[in-house]
Every structure is written in C-alpha cells, then in structure tokens.
Write a protein that holds these residues in place. Structure first.
Motif, PDB file in Angstrom:
ATOM      1  N   PHE A 168       1.814   7.994  -0.016  1.00 50.80           N
ATOM      2  CA  PHE A 168       0.529   8.355   0.669  1.00 50.80           C
ATOM      3  C   PHE A 168      -0.843   7.571  -0.033  1.00 50.80           C
ATOM      4  O   PHE A 168      -1.797   7.567   0.911  1.00 50.80           O
ATOM      5  CB  PHE A 168       0.558   9.835   0.049  1.00 50.80           C
ATOM      6  CG  PHE A 168      -0.984  10.729   0.469  1.00 50.80           C
ATOM      7  CD1 PHE A 168      -1.190  10.612   1.744  1.00 50.80           C
ATOM      8  CD2 PHE A 168      -1.652  11.135  -0.435  1.00 50.80           C
ATOM      9  CE1 PHE A 168      -2.604  11.452   1.912  1.00 50.80           C
ATOM     10  CE2 PHE A 168      -3.016  11.586  -0.252  1.00 50.80           C
ATOM     11  CZ  PHE A 168      -3.398  11.887   0.864  1.00 50.80           C
ATOM     12  N   THR A 169      -0.828   7.132  -1.120  1.00 47.70           N
ATOM     13  CA  THR A 169      -1.876   5.937  -1.627  1.00 47.70           C
ATOM     14  C   THR A 169      -2.044   5.051  -0.826  1.00 47.70           C
ATOM     15  O   THR A 169      -3.099   4.576  -0.617  1.00 47.70           O
ATOM     16  CB  THR A 169      -1.479   5.670  -3.067  1.00 47.70           C
ATOM     17  OG1 THR A 169      -0.393   4.875  -3.122  1.00 47.70           O
ATOM     18  CG2 THR A 169      -1.677   7.115  -3.750  1.00 47.70           C
ATOM     19  N   THR A 170      -1.032   4.539  -0.069  1.00 47.77           N
ATOM     20  CA  THR A 170      -1.110   3.272   0.735  1.00 47.77           C
ATOM     21  C   THR A 170      -1.868   3.644   2.377  1.00 47.77           C
ATOM     22  O   THR A 170      -2.451   2.927   2.797  1.00 47.77           O
ATOM     23  CB  THR A 170       0.325   2.737   0.952  1.00 47.77           C
ATOM     24  OG1 THR A 170       1.034   3.751   1.636  1.00 47.77           O
ATOM     25  CG2 THR A 170       0.745   2.284  -0.236  1.00 47.77           C
ATOM     26  N   ASN A 171      -1.406   4.804   2.732  1.00 46.29           N
ATOM     27  CA  ASN A 171      -1.789   5.242   3.832  1.00 46.29           C
ATOM     28  C   ASN A 171      -2.195   6.894   3.996  1.00 46.29           C
ATOM     29  O   ASN A 171      -1.275   7.500   3.656  1.00 46.29           O
ATOM     30  CB  ASN A 171      -0.801   4.783   5.012  1.00 46.29           C
ATOM     31  CG  ASN A 171      -1.514   5.006   6.476  1.00 46.29           C
ATOM     32  OD1 ASN A 171      -2.399   5.670   6.778  1.00 46.29           O
ATOM     33  ND2 ASN A 171      -0.861   4.309   7.411  1.00 46.29           N
ATOM     34  N   ALA A 172      -3.132   7.223   4.340  1.00 42.02           N
ATOM     35  CA  ALA A 172      -3.680   8.657   4.279  1.00 42.02           C
ATOM     36  C   ALA A 172      -2.735   9.427   5.094  1.00 42.02           C
ATOM     37  O   ALA A 172      -2.644  10.623   5.135  1.00 42.02           O
ATOM     38  CB  ALA A 172      -4.951   8.795   4.643  1.00 42.02           C
ATOM     39  N   SER A 173      -1.998   8.846   6.441  1.00 38.85           N
ATOM     40  CA  SER A 173      -1.418   9.353   7.471  1.00 38.85           C
ATOM     41  C   SER A 173      -0.073   9.969   6.927  1.00 38.85           C
ATOM     42  O   SER A 173       0.633  10.504   7.635  1.00 38.85           O
ATOM     43  CB  SER A 173      -1.169   8.446   8.577  1.00 38.85           C
ATOM     44  OG  SER A 173      -0.513   7.375   8.468  1.00 38.85           O
ATOM     45  N   TYR A 174       0.338   9.532   5.685  1.00 42.57           N
ATOM     46  CA  TYR A 174       1.575   9.868   5.060  1.00 42.57           C
ATOM     47  C   TYR A 174       1.570  11.029   4.272  1.00 42.57           C
ATOM     48  O   TYR A 174       2.451  11.406   3.510  1.00 42.57           O
ATOM     49  CB  TYR A 174       2.105   8.678   4.081  1.00 42.57           C
ATOM     50  CG  TYR A 174       2.384   7.221   5.290  1.00 42.57           C
ATOM     51  CD1 TYR A 174       3.005   7.341   6.349  1.00 42.57           C
ATOM     52  CD2 TYR A 174       2.109   6.032   4.528  1.00 42.57           C
ATOM     53  CE1 TYR A 174       3.337   6.460   7.168  1.00 42.57           C
ATOM     54  CE2 TYR A 174       2.616   4.978   5.283  1.00 42.57           C
ATOM     55  CZ  TYR A 174       2.992   5.032   6.690  1.00 42.57           C
ATOM     56  OH  TYR A 174       3.492   3.966   7.480  1.00 42.57           O
ATOM     57  N   GLY A 175       0.303  11.779   4.494  1.00 40.29           N
ATOM     58  CA  GLY A 175      -0.007  12.905   3.552  1.00 40.29           C
ATOM     59  C   GLY A 175       1.210  14.001   3.818  1.00 40.29           C
ATOM     60  O   GLY A 175       1.530  14.632   3.081  1.00 40.29           O
TER      61      GLY A 175
END
Length: 327
Positions: A168-175
């Motif tokens: 999730f830290t690499t990309n907010a869409s992976y929340g």
C-alpha cells in the motif's frame, strides 16, 4: 323386815334351772360376742362384684364442620405458591453460585488453560487442551501437527498484513488489499481454530464421526482458500505469486517481502493437503461412518437444551392456536 321386802310375785330362785351354779359357769365361759356385720364380710362381695355391662351403641355426638372456607383455601394456595417461589429462587441462587464457581472451567470440570494468558489479564482462557491427557497416543503426533499448522497459518496471515501494508505504501490504489488483509487476519485466525482445529481435536479425543465429517468439510474449504491466497489475485488482499511478481519490477524490497509471504502460503497449502490425507487415513481405521455421524448429530440436537426449549415453545404455540381455532 327382810322377809317383807322380797317380791312376793317372784319365783323362788330355787325354781329356775338356769340359776344352777354349774350351768351358769359353763354358759359364761363358752359364749362369745358375735358381730352380725362380721358374719358376712364385704371383701368377698367387692371382689366378686360384676361390673355393669356397657352397651355397644354409643350416644350420637354432633361434630362441628371442619370444611375450610373459600377464603381460607385461597390463602393456603397463595401461601403454597409463595413457598414454592422461594424454593425456586433459592435453587436459582444456588445454581448461579455454582456457575460462578465453575466459571473458567471446561466441560470436563478442569480449569481452562488455552490460550495461555497471564493471571492479571482480564480475559480468561476459553478452552482446555492437553495432548498427553486427552488424545490417545497413536493420534497425538498428527493432532500436534494440526495445532502447529494452525499457528503457522496465523503467522502467515499476520505477515501477509505487513506485506500488504508495504504494498500500500508504494501505491495508494492498493489500499483495498491492505484493508482485506486486516479482515482476513481477524476473521481466519479465530475461525480456523474453532472451525477445523477444535473439531479435529475433539474427533481424536472422543472418536466422534460427526466431528470428523465436520472437520473434513471445513478443512477442505481451508485448503481451497490457502491455494487462492498463495496464487495472490490482485485486489483480494493476498500477497501471492501474482501480486509479488507485479510489484517486483518497480519495488524490489516490497516484491521480496511479498514473495516470502507467497512461499509461506504455498507451504501452508501443501502441508494442509498432506495432513488432510493423514487424518483421513486415521479416520478410516477408527471404524467411523456417515451413518454413525448422523446418529451422533441427531442425538446431539435432541439433547440440546436450546433445541428442546425452541421445540417445546413451538409445540405449545401450535396447541394454543389449534385450541383457539376450535373455539
């Protein structure tokens, strides 16, 4: 003058034959005074007195009426109800006291020891578990392996949560993956313990066919879930192979973490399949069957207090409805 003083009419003393001195002496010595009342003593009469005969018929005596009044009957019934209510309250209080005494103890009456929590912890252990005491020796090894598999699965779910957080830290869409990973950890960790580990523990403990069948059904679903988690479909909250290879090109550190979690999921799936086969082979040797499982289930349902309460309530409701319909 003495000759003139005598009674001229008296007979001469010499004419009375009883005046003879010889006769007078004999009669005076032999005569006794006799009491006429002593001739017939009353002691014998008293001893031989016949009592008056009693008649077998007694005179009628009027008895007063002892039938209680309606007020007295109602008061006695109310007092009886109050007494019964007091007895029931005493019994309920005794049952509550015993329940509080037995609180923290398992069905066997032994103190629960799992999970092993400190004494000061507000939450007390919920289960009793002792492999050497409750599990037969021939089943202890497999039962312990199932326990270790459950712990290994919980550790893997926790590491999956951390990997999804890094993802999730690499990309907010992976929340979405991070949120689902939290849900899987909270849901699968306790449910796997209750739904497949405890049934297999009980199956080995009591040789219960129903527990074996329940375990097989739930654990097969667990194997399917582990395979899906190891695959790692995106947006499903799993750090599997697909999700790991999709991020390794942009962030090798996060990709490495996710690959480790994918390896752990794969090991869990493989071990689950192996242990499922081992438990199934032991199950076949115990002589359990589906018919026996049905009997155990029916007996367990009919002896369950909740089921009995619901059934009695439904029967009483149906009887009342039929009575009202007839009226």
């Amino acid at each position: 003058m003495s000759g003139y003083d005598s009674n001229p009419f008296a007979s001469p003393a010499s004419d009375n034959p009883f005046n003879d001195p010889a006769v007078t002496q004999v009669t005076n010595s032999n005569m006794e005074t006799v009491d006429p009342f002593l001739a017939h003593p009353t002691d014998g009469l008293a001893a031989h007195t016949t009592p008056a005969s009693t008649s077998p018929y007694q005179p009628a005596v009027l008895q007063p009426s002892t039938e209680p009044s309606p007020q007295a009957t109602a008061a006695a019934a109310q007092a009886n109800l109050l007494r019964q209510q007091e007895e029931l309250e005493k019994k309920a209080a005794e049952l509550d006291r015993r329940e509080h005494e037995l609180q923290g103890r398992g069905p066997s009456g032994k103190e629960n020891n799992w999970p092993p929590l400190p004494k000061f912890f507000p939450i007390k252990p919920c289960f009793y578990q002792d492999f050497s005491e409750e599990i037969p020796p021939e089943y202890q090894r497999v039962c312990k392996m199932m326990y270790y598999l459950w712990m290994f699965n919980c550790v893997t779910l926790f590491l999956n949560l951390l990997a999804c957080l890094a993802y999730f830290t690499t990309n907010a869409s992976y929340g979405v993956d991070f949120g689902l990973s939290i849900l899987w950890f909270i849901l699968f960790a306790p449910c796997s313990f209750l739904c497949w580990y405890r049934p297999v523990y009980k199956a080995f403990k009591t040789d219960s066919s129903f527990s074996f069948f329940f375990f097989f059904f739930v654990f097969f679903c667990q194997v399917v879930i582990l395979i899906i988690q190891s695959v790692g479909i995106p947006r499903w909250g799993n750090s599997g192979w697909i999700a790991a290879f999709s991020i390794i090109a942009t962030n090798k550190a996060v990709g490495a973490i996710m690959i480790i979690v994918a390896i752990l999921f794969t090991i869990c799936a493989v071990l689950s399949v192996i242990l499922l086969k081992m438990v199934h082979s032991m199950y076949r040797r115990t002589g359990a069957s589906f018919h026996k499982a049905q009997q155990e289930f029916s007996q367990g349902v009919f002896t369950n207090k909740t089921f009995q309460t619901v059934a009695s309530g439904a029967a009483s409701s149906a009887a009342q409805g039929a009575f009202q319909a007839n009226n």
